[in-house]
Scaffold this motif. Structure first.
Motif, mmCIF file in Angstrom:
data_model
loop_
_atom_site.group_PDB
_atom_site.id
_atom_site.type_symbol
_atom_site.label_atom_id
_atom_site.label_comp_id
_atom_site.label_asym_id
_atom_site.label_seq_id
_atom_site.Cartn_x
_atom_site.Cartn_y
_atom_site.Cartn_z
ATOM 1 N N ASP A 1 11.135 -16.228 14.372
ATOM 2 C CA ASP A 1 10.765 -15.981 12.988
ATOM 3 C C ASP A 1 10.880 -14.517 12.583
ATOM 4 N N GLY A 2 11.287 -13.650 13.508
ATOM 5 C CA GLY A 2 11.419 -12.234 13.147
ATOM 6 C C GLY A 2 10.098 -11.486 13.110
ATOM 7 N N CYS A 3 9.008 -12.128 13.550
ATOM 8 C CA CYS A 3 7.694 -11.460 13.602
ATOM 9 C C CYS A 3 7.566 -10.798 14.977
ATOM 10 N N ASP A 4 8.420 -9.834 15.266
ATOM 11 C CA ASP A 4 8.556 -9.348 16.632
ATOM 12 C C ASP A 4 8.856 -7.852 16.603
ATOM 13 N N ALA A 5 9.455 -7.367 17.685
ATOM 14 C CA ALA A 5 9.734 -5.926 17.766
ATOM 15 C C ALA A 5 10.655 -5.461 16.644
ATOM 16 N N SER A 6 11.509 -6.358 16.169
ATOM 17 C CA SER A 6 12.419 -5.946 15.093
ATOM 18 C C SER A 6 11.643 -5.670 13.808
ATOM 19 N N LEU A 7 10.494 -6.320 13.634
ATOM 20 C CA LEU A 7 9.631 -6.021 12.478
ATOM 21 C C LEU A 7 8.821 -4.757 12.754
ATOM 22 N N GLN A 8 8.317 -4.640 13.975
ATOM 23 C CA GLN A 8 7.520 -3.464 14.336
ATOM 24 C C GLN A 8 8.320 -2.176 14.154
ATOM 25 N N TRP A 9 9.639 -2.267 14.339
ATOM 26 C CA TRP A 9 10.498 -1.083 14.176
ATOM 27 C C TRP A 9 10.269 -0.409 12.823
ATOM 28 N N TRP A 10 10.071 -1.211 11.790
ATOM 29 C CA TRP A 10 9.890 -0.657 10.445
ATOM 30 C C TRP A 10 8.597 0.153 10.359
ATOM 31 N N PHE A 11 7.585 -0.224 11.120
ATOM 32 C CA PHE A 11 6.322 0.518 11.080
ATOM 33 C C PHE A 11 6.363 1.707 12.035
ATOM 34 N N ASP A 12 7.072 1.538 13.154
ATOM 35 C CA ASP A 12 7.214 2.672 14.077
ATOM 36 C C ASP A 12 7.907 3.845 13.389
ATOM 37 N N ARG A 13 8.851 3.543 12.507
ATOM 38 C CA ARG A 13 9.581 4.633 11.867
ATOM 39 C C ARG A 13 8.695 5.400 10.872
ATOM 40 N N LEU A 14 7.556 4.798 10.485
ATOM 41 C CA LEU A 14 6.605 5.562 9.669
ATOM 42 C C LEU A 14 5.941 6.651 10.513
ATOM 43 N N PRO B 1 12.865 -8.092 6.625
ATOM 44 C CA PRO B 1 12.423 -6.790 6.107
ATOM 45 C C PRO B 1 13.600 -5.925 5.686
ATOM 46 N N TRP B 2 13.390 -5.155 4.622
ATOM 47 C CA TRP B 2 14.438 -4.239 4.159
ATOM 48 C C TRP B 2 13.796 -3.072 3.440
ATOM 49 N N TRP B 3 14.581 -2.037 3.200
ATOM 50 C CA TRP B 3 14.103 -0.843 2.508
ATOM 51 C C TRP B 3 13.609 -1.232 1.109
ATOM 52 N N GLY B 4 12.536 -0.587 0.680
ATOM 53 C CA GLY B 4 12.043 -0.833 -0.684
ATOM 54 C C GLY B 4 11.539 -2.259 -0.825
ATOM 55 N N HIS B 5 11.933 -2.931 -1.899
ATOM 56 C CA HIS B 5 11.591 -4.341 -2.103
ATOM 57 C C HIS B 5 10.084 -4.584 -2.004
ATOM 58 N N ALA B 6 9.319 -3.661 -2.604
ATOM 59 C CA ALA B 6 7.866 -3.789 -2.591
ATOM 60 C C ALA B 6 7.347 -4.505 -3.826
ATOM 61 N N SER B 7 8.149 -4.525 -4.893
ATOM 62 C CA SER B 7 7.719 -5.226 -6.100
ATOM 63 C C SER B 7 8.586 -6.437 -6.404
ATOM 64 N N HIS B 8 9.673 -6.602 -5.678
ATOM 65 C CA HIS B 8 10.537 -7.764 -5.893
ATOM 66 C C HIS B 8 11.100 -8.252 -4.580
ATOM 67 N N MET B 9 11.535 -9.503 -4.584
ATOM 68 C CA MET B 9 12.309 -10.016 -3.451
ATOM 69 C C MET B 9 13.770 -10.087 -3.884
ATOM 70 N N HIS B 10 14.637 -9.951 -2.904
ATOM 71 C CA HIS B 10 16.080 -10.054 -3.159
ATOM 72 C C HIS B 10 16.554 -11.333 -2.474
ATOM 73 N N ILE B 11 16.995 -12.277 -3.281
ATOM 74 C CA ILE B 11 17.516 -13.528 -2.711
ATOM 75 C C ILE B 11 19.023 -13.387 -2.579
ATOM 76 N N ARG C 1 0.825 -1.195 0.000
ATOM 77 C CA ARG C 1 0.000 0.000 0.000
ATOM 78 C C ARG C 1 0.865 1.254 0.000
ATOM 79 N N ALA C 2 0.315 2.338 -0.520
ATOM 80 C CA ALA C 2 1.095 3.567 -0.637
ATOM 81 C C ALA C 2 1.572 4.070 0.721
ATOM 82 N N ASP C 3 0.819 3.797 1.789
ATOM 83 C CA ASP C 3 1.239 4.283 3.102
ATOM 84 C C ASP C 3 2.275 3.374 3.753
ATOM 85 N N GLY C 4 2.618 2.278 3.115
ATOM 86 C CA GLY C 4 3.684 1.410 3.612
ATOM 87 C C GLY C 4 3.298 0.525 4.778
ATOM 88 N N ARG C 5 2.038 0.556 5.188
ATOM 89 C CA ARG C 5 1.673 -0.143 6.430
ATOM 90 C C ARG C 5 1.120 -1.536 6.208
#
Ligand SMILES: [Zn+2]
Length: 280
Positions: free
Chosen positions: A232-245, A200-210, A143-147
């Motif tokens: 599995d990384g489904c934790d605070a380290s993932l939430q960090w990416w949304f908090d920075r929004l 999770p990483w910057w960008g990579h909304a239309s492709h994955m980087h292997i 989504r455009a808002d990144g969330r």
């Protein structure tokens, strides 16, 4: 503009290991990878063909499709797996240059023949003409808002494809936008161990980087530390990416990956070696 980019690349090379302009084609000789963290070079790279079962390269004039022979073999395996799962031909973006080193498109990594971008556009993919391949701009899944993911585009097959990629032999990490990782965290049932390698990483909304691990027998390509434990990384380290929004970091922090570093000095002879001549 293009001239400026070439000049900038040349400066990078000059600053790295003495005067050199990369020679054309792959550097001849046994396969050898030098570098760390995606920055470096490769000798003895091979090119992914433009069409193999399950895969099609796109944007060929702007991209580069060279890699370690094991990388190419793993990607061919991904094509076969995707085909067997009923997924349309995967559109392939950048791998590495024929000798590694910085790519013209401004990619920071992709320099060692062990990285590949695979688009997440899973609509019908008929065989394309070369002109059609150049014009493709696969759409964002986010989504455009990144969330979150775009529900109009996300399909269960996306999770299937990410699983097929993350469970390839030799995978180190699969990088995607945080919204895509979040969708996996919230939707994948059953075996979830592979989600750990999707980061999770910057960008990579239309492709994955292997990103593959350094293959065996490459002492100049040290192994990367594994993703930080646990789980599995489904934790605070993932939430960090949304908090920075909500709380954007200072610009110098928010601009993403580190600035390009100089190539290792040992890459100088690889970038400058005359191409192979004669038969074979
Ligand atoms: Zn990439």
């Amino acid at each position: 503009m293009h001239r400026n980019l070439l000049a900038a690349l040349l400066v990078l090379f000059l600053g790295a290991a003495g005067p050199m302009t990369p020679a054309p084609g792959p550097a001849p000789g046994p396969v050898r990878i030098i570098g760390v963290g995606g920055m470096g070079c490769i000798q003895g790279a091979v090119r992914l063909p433009d069409e193999v079962p399950g895969l099609q390269t796109i944007r060929i004039a702007r991209s580069s499709f060279w890699g370690h022979p094991e990388t190419i073999a793993h990607l061919r395996e991904l094509g076969l797996r995707a085909q067997a799962a009923g997924i349309a031909d995967l559109y392939m973006g950048d791998l590495s240059g024929p000798r590694g080193g910085p790519l013209a498109g401004g990619h920071m990594s992709h320099q060692m023949g062990i990285d590949a971008d695979v688009y997440l556009d899973l609509g019908p993919h008929p065989k394309l003409t070369p002109a059609q391949r150049e014009a493709l701009e696969p759409p964002s899944l986010v989504r455009a808002d990144g969330r979150g993911i775009d529900p109009a585009r996300w399909r269960p097959e996306h999770a299937t494809l990410l699983r097929l990629a993350a469970t390839l032999p030799g995978v180190d990490r699969v990088l995607v936008n945080a919204a895509i990782k979040k969708q996996l965290c919230e939707s994948v049932t059953g075996e979830r161990g592979w989600i750990r390698l999707v980061r999770p990483w910057w960008g990579h909304a239309s492709h994955m980087h292997i990103n593959f691990q350094c293959p065996a027998g490459q002492p100049e390509c040290p192994a990367r530390p594994p993703p930080p434990p646990p789980g599995d990384g489904c934790d605070a380290s993932l939430q960090w990416w949304f908090d920075r929004l909500d709380h954007p970091a200072k610009p110098e922090v928010a601009t993403g990956p580190a600035k390009p570093r100089a190539l290792p000095a040992a890459c100088g002879p690889i970038m400058a070696a005359p191409p192979r001549t004669g038969p074979g």
